[in-house]
Design an enzyme around this catalytic site. Sequence first.
Site, PDB file in Angstrom:
ATOM      1  N   ARG A  93       0.830  -1.206   0.000  1.00 52.76           N
ATOM      2  CA  ARG A  93       0.000   0.000   0.000  1.00 52.76           C
ATOM      3  C   ARG A  93       0.863   1.255   0.000  1.00 52.76           C
ATOM      4  O   ARG A  93       0.521   2.268  -0.624  1.00 52.76           O
ATOM      5  CB  ARG A  93      -0.943  -0.017   1.204  1.00 52.76           C
ATOM      6  CG  ARG A  93      -2.142   0.916   1.069  1.00 52.76           C
ATOM      7  CD  ARG A  93      -1.904   2.265   1.696  1.00 52.76           C
ATOM      8  NE  ARG A  93      -1.381   2.118   3.015  1.00 52.76           N
ATOM      9  CZ  ARG A  93      -0.452   2.938   3.525  1.00 52.76           C
ATOM     10  NH1 ARG A  93       0.043   3.935   2.830  1.00 52.76           N
ATOM     11  NH2 ARG A  93      -0.010   2.746   4.760  1.00 52.76           N
ATOM     12  N   GLY A 133      10.078  13.571  -1.983  1.00 49.94           N
ATOM     13  CA  GLY A 133      11.145  13.960  -1.071  1.00 49.94           C
ATOM     14  C   GLY A 133      10.814  15.195  -0.259  1.00 49.94           C
ATOM     15  O   GLY A 133      11.088  16.330  -0.703  1.00 49.94           O
ATOM     16  N   THR A 167      10.071   6.451   0.600  1.00 46.47           N
ATOM     17  CA  THR A 167       9.552   5.228  -0.019  1.00 46.47           C
ATOM     18  C   THR A 167       9.695   5.300  -1.536  1.00 46.47           C
ATOM     19  O   THR A 167       9.463   6.343  -2.139  1.00 46.47           O
ATOM     20  CB  THR A 167       8.079   5.041   0.361  1.00 46.47           C
ATOM     21  OG1 THR A 167       7.980   4.875   1.777  1.00 46.47           O
ATOM     22  CG2 THR A 167       7.491   3.811  -0.316  1.00 46.47           C
ATOM     23  N   GLN A 282     -14.353 -17.972  26.870  1.00 44.66           N
ATOM     24  CA  GLN A 282     -14.937 -16.638  27.005  1.00 44.66           C
ATOM     25  C   GLN A 282     -13.905 -15.534  26.791  1.00 44.66           C
ATOM     26  O   GLN A 282     -14.205 -14.507  26.160  1.00 44.66           O
ATOM     27  CB  GLN A 282     -15.598 -16.496  28.379  1.00 44.66           C
ATOM     28  CG  GLN A 282     -16.847 -17.351  28.561  1.00 44.66           C
ATOM     29  CD  GLN A 282     -17.477 -17.182  29.926  1.00 44.66           C
ATOM     30  OE1 GLN A 282     -16.985 -16.423  30.763  1.00 44.66           O
ATOM     31  NE2 GLN A 282     -18.568 -17.884  30.182  1.00 44.66           N
ATOM     32  N   GLU A 366       3.503   9.955   7.636  1.00 35.34           N
ATOM     33  CA  GLU A 366       2.358  10.795   7.257  1.00 35.34           C
ATOM     34  C   GLU A 366       1.768  11.516   8.464  1.00 35.34           C
ATOM     35  O   GLU A 366       0.565  11.760   8.532  1.00 35.34           O
ATOM     36  CB  GLU A 366       1.264   9.960   6.574  1.00 35.34           C
ATOM     37  CG  GLU A 366       1.752   9.017   5.504  1.00 35.34           C
ATOM     38  CD  GLU A 366       2.148   9.705   4.222  1.00 35.34           C
ATOM     39  OE1 GLU A 366       1.944  10.925   4.113  1.00 35.34           O
ATOM     40  OE2 GLU A 366       2.667   9.021   3.335  1.00 35.34           O
TER      41      GLU A 366
END
Length: 387
Positions: A93, A133, A167, A282, A366
């Site tokens: 992604r 960048g 990236t 449970q 981000e």
Amino acid sequence: MISPTALFALDTLLTEEEREIRSTVRRVCDREIRPHVAGWFEDGELPARELARTLGSVGVLGMHLDGYGCAGMGAVSYGLACLELEAADSGLRSLVSVQGSLAMYAIWKYGSEEQKQEWLPAMAAGERIGCFGLTEPDFGSDPGGMRTTAKREGGDWVLNGTKMWITNGSVSDVAVVWARTDEGVRGFLVPAGTPGFTVNDVKHKISLRASVTSELVLDGVRLPGEAMLPGARGLSGPLGCLNEARFGIVFGSMGAALDCLETAIAYAGDRQVFARPLASYQLTQEKLADMALELGKGLLLAVHLGRLKEAGTITPEQVSAGKLNNVREALEIARKCRTLLGASGVTLEYPVIRHSVNLESVLTYEGTSEIHTLVLGRALTGIGAFS
């Protein structure tokens, strides 16, 4: 048994086209990504160029942009694609987000017609790859402190500086580089191979190993005047691009969480503990129910923000709310699923630990959780706690 998303009738909120796009991306991931991604992660590599061409062939790259070979899909369709991509791996992604929502979006939004024609069709097809960048070694959350400069020399620009944690860096054909000029921050298109422009990959990562992360070094890089993006002036340019990428994370992080939860449910059903399925206890059911609730709320938030984006009314603060909540909850879901898998949860035989360590990076990039918290604090109080 029902799917975690069925608890919230998520599909009733989607159009037939949106569901088909989701299914298409899921099929591509099942065929091209899932059989190999654990190995890529373990080896610290990603066949980015091959994957870009594959993803370009199904229209995923820059799919929310109009024209120039881009699919022109709605925000929810793009978000669902991000969800399926990150359900496979956050690195995948990230490749698509940086390509479409950062590099391509910067050119599409701020570039000249010549720049758009030169780069966007090939990038949409996956024939060329871009990177973005902005972040520097000493300036991440504070991009206004950037030290990279661009100075006029006749009709040219000369760039000097360093960008970090980029990236797609070493596999990119073009870098969108932001630099300080006498007239404010401006963006520049730096083609790979330009003299003075070198790229060094970041090694020894524990997170996002199936992703290319690089350092960009600009040492007297000379560019023609037309390399500058004419429509961007000041930090509003790169920050606008980041808001596009953050939106994809709102959906993508929920994809990682969903993959973890589905894995944990299947494992708990098969695993025998004290001669009973782990799922019959449970405490196990409490964990699964709590995770399904947070996943469902995050998905509903993502779709709601997508509809706001399609209507043109979404605000940066709303995107911050989505990124802050969904990544934080996705990371908690991944960690809790790991406990259900016991020792098996720390092996790459299952995707949970891979998602967990990847989400540690998603939590930071981000905009860190701290920054998004302060963005919401400023919106609520009218008082800025940071510059």
